[in-house]
Scaffold this motif. Structure first.
Motif, PDB file in Angstrom:
ATOM      1  N   GLU A   1     -34.050 -14.934   4.774  1.00 61.47           N
ATOM      2  CA  GLU A   1     -35.284 -14.505   4.940  1.00 61.47           C
ATOM      3  C   GLU A   1     -36.272 -15.355   4.580  1.00 61.47           C
ATOM      4  OE1 GLU A   1     -38.210 -11.054   3.469  1.00 61.47           O
ATOM      5  OE2 GLU A   1     -36.211 -10.604   3.610  1.00 61.47           O
ATOM      6  N   ALA A   2     -36.105 -16.039   3.407  1.00 61.15           N
ATOM      7  CA  ALA A   2     -37.058 -17.079   2.623  1.00 61.15           C
ATOM      8  C   ALA A   2     -37.020 -18.270   3.595  1.00 61.15           C
ATOM      9  CB  ALA A   2     -36.431 -17.505   1.351  1.00 61.15           C
ATOM     10  N   PHE A   3     -36.025 -18.693   4.152  1.00 61.42           N
ATOM     11  CA  PHE A   3     -36.034 -19.729   5.160  1.00 61.42           C
ATOM     12  C   PHE A   3     -36.943 -19.598   6.212  1.00 61.42           C
ATOM     13  CE2 PHE A   3     -32.263 -22.011   2.750  1.00 61.42           C
ATOM     14  CZ  PHE A   3     -33.170 -23.216   2.531  1.00 61.42           C
ATOM     15  N   ASP A   4     -36.405 -18.299   6.968  1.00 60.41           N
ATOM     16  CA  ASP A   4     -37.149 -18.044   8.109  1.00 60.41           C
ATOM     17  C   ASP A   4     -38.797 -17.841   7.870  1.00 60.41           C
ATOM     18  OD1 ASP A   4     -34.981 -17.579   9.478  1.00 60.41           O
ATOM     19  OD2 ASP A   4     -34.863 -15.323   9.159  1.00 60.41           O
ATOM     20  N   THR A   5     -39.218 -17.664   6.675  1.00 61.16           N
ATOM     21  CA  THR A   5     -40.437 -17.599   6.562  1.00 61.16           C
ATOM     22  C   THR A   5     -41.034 -18.797   6.064  1.00 61.16           C
ATOM     23  OG1 THR A   5     -40.300 -15.399   5.319  1.00 61.16           O
ATOM     24  CG2 THR A   5     -42.371 -16.668   4.852  1.00 61.16           C
ATOM     25  N   ALA A   6     -40.373 -19.817   5.592  1.00 61.50           N
ATOM     26  CA  ALA A   6     -40.649 -21.305   5.509  1.00 61.50           C
ATOM     27  C   ALA A   6     -40.700 -21.795   6.819  1.00 61.50           C
ATOM     28  CB  ALA A   6     -39.461 -21.980   4.593  1.00 61.50           C
ATOM     29  N   LYS A   7     -39.717 -21.570   7.713  1.00 64.49           N
ATOM     30  CA  LYS A   7     -39.804 -22.278   9.054  1.00 64.49           C
ATOM     31  C   LYS A   7     -40.973 -21.846   9.775  1.00 64.49           C
ATOM     32  CE  LYS A   7     -35.277 -21.099   9.962  1.00 64.49           C
ATOM     33  NZ  LYS A   7     -34.114 -21.223  10.394  1.00 64.49           N
ATOM     34  N   SER A   8     -41.383 -20.491   9.698  1.00 66.27           N
ATOM     35  CA  SER A   8     -42.457 -19.978  10.484  1.00 66.27           C
ATOM     36  C   SER A   8     -43.771 -20.451   9.863  1.00 66.27           C
ATOM     37  CB  SER A   8     -42.724 -18.372  10.246  1.00 66.27           C
ATOM     38  OG  SER A   8     -41.506 -17.531  10.895  1.00 66.27           O
ATOM     39  N   SER A   9     -43.846 -20.727   8.745  1.00 65.93           N
ATOM     40  CA  SER A   9     -45.070 -21.277   7.829  1.00 65.93           C
ATOM     41  C   SER A   9     -45.100 -22.920   8.278  1.00 65.93           C
ATOM     42  CB  SER A   9     -44.871 -21.268   6.474  1.00 65.93           C
ATOM     43  OG  SER A   9     -44.928 -19.998   5.933  1.00 65.93           O
ATOM     44  N   VAL A  10     -44.125 -23.351   8.515  1.00 70.25           N
ATOM     45  CA  VAL A  10     -44.133 -24.991   9.160  1.00 70.25           C
ATOM     46  C   VAL A  10     -44.578 -24.907  10.467  1.00 70.25           C
ATOM     47  CG1 VAL A  10     -42.798 -27.127   9.700  1.00 70.25           C
ATOM     48  CG2 VAL A  10     -42.427 -25.803   7.441  1.00 70.25           C
ATOM     49  N   LYS A  11     -44.200 -23.965  11.413  1.00 70.17           N
ATOM     50  CA  LYS A  11     -44.674 -23.904  12.624  1.00 70.17           C
ATOM     51  C   LYS A  11     -46.097 -23.696  12.710  1.00 70.17           C
ATOM     52  CE  LYS A  11     -40.568 -21.993  14.456  1.00 70.17           C
ATOM     53  NZ  LYS A  11     -39.830 -20.811  15.607  1.00 70.17           N
ATOM     54  N   VAL A  12     -46.776 -22.767  11.828  1.00 70.43           N
ATOM     55  CA  VAL A  12     -48.074 -22.346  11.793  1.00 70.43           C
ATOM     56  C   VAL A  12     -48.959 -23.784  11.372  1.00 70.43           C
ATOM     57  CG1 VAL A  12     -49.833 -21.131  10.426  1.00 70.43           C
ATOM     58  CG2 VAL A  12     -48.028 -19.943  11.380  1.00 70.43           C
TER      59      VAL A  12
END
Length: 145
Positions: free
Chosen positions: A20-31
């Motif tokens: 979940e932490a990595f998914d959030t980090a990946k989403s943040s990098v996409k943003v």
């Protein structure tokens, strides 16, 4: 069981909290990448409307979306267990916002609208800095002695 010092512990890496932490980090990098692309488009629009856009603004506006792709790839590698990629993402998420915002604060480097836009672009990376220092990822990638 001996673990490789270059990868995360498989059990910890596959935990729901870690993923979940990595998914959030990946989403943040996409943003961050999307915001950087918007900043590039803004520079193009301002330049085409006859307003002054300096070389610094062009170079940064072009480079930051490219850097977003590289950081995203490192984040994906980290989510698969690469300690080296995790350490790089963790470091970049702290260094980049400080450097970008710090340089923009130097008078005359860029116009205020550009400095504000760049600061907004850095917000998702600041989030990544907090995520990579959170307990879920610190547990998956404990500091080596």
């Amino acid at each position: 069981m001996e673990t490789n010092k270059h990868t995360a512990e498989p059990v910890l890496l596959n935990s729901p909290r870690t993923q979940e932490a990595f998914d959030t980090a990946k989403s943040s990098v996409k943003v961050y990448g999307a915001l950087s692309a918007v900043a590039l488009l803004a520079v193009i629009v301002v330049s085409s409307s006859g307003h002054m856009v300096n070389t610094f603004m062009w170079v940064r506006a072009v480079l930051l979306p490219v850097v977003a792709v590289l950081i995203y790839r490192m984040t994906v590698s980290a989510s698969r267990g690469s300690r080296r990629a995790f350490e790089r993402v963790s470091a970049l998420a702290v260094i980049m916002p400080i450097a970008i915002i710090g340089i923009d604060l130097i008078p005359g480097v860029c116009p205020p609208w550009y400095a504000v836009m760049q600061a907004i672009c850095m917000l998702p990376l600041i989030r990544v800095a907090f995520i990579t220092r959170g307990s879920a990822l610190r547990t998956a990638f404990p500091k080596s002695r």
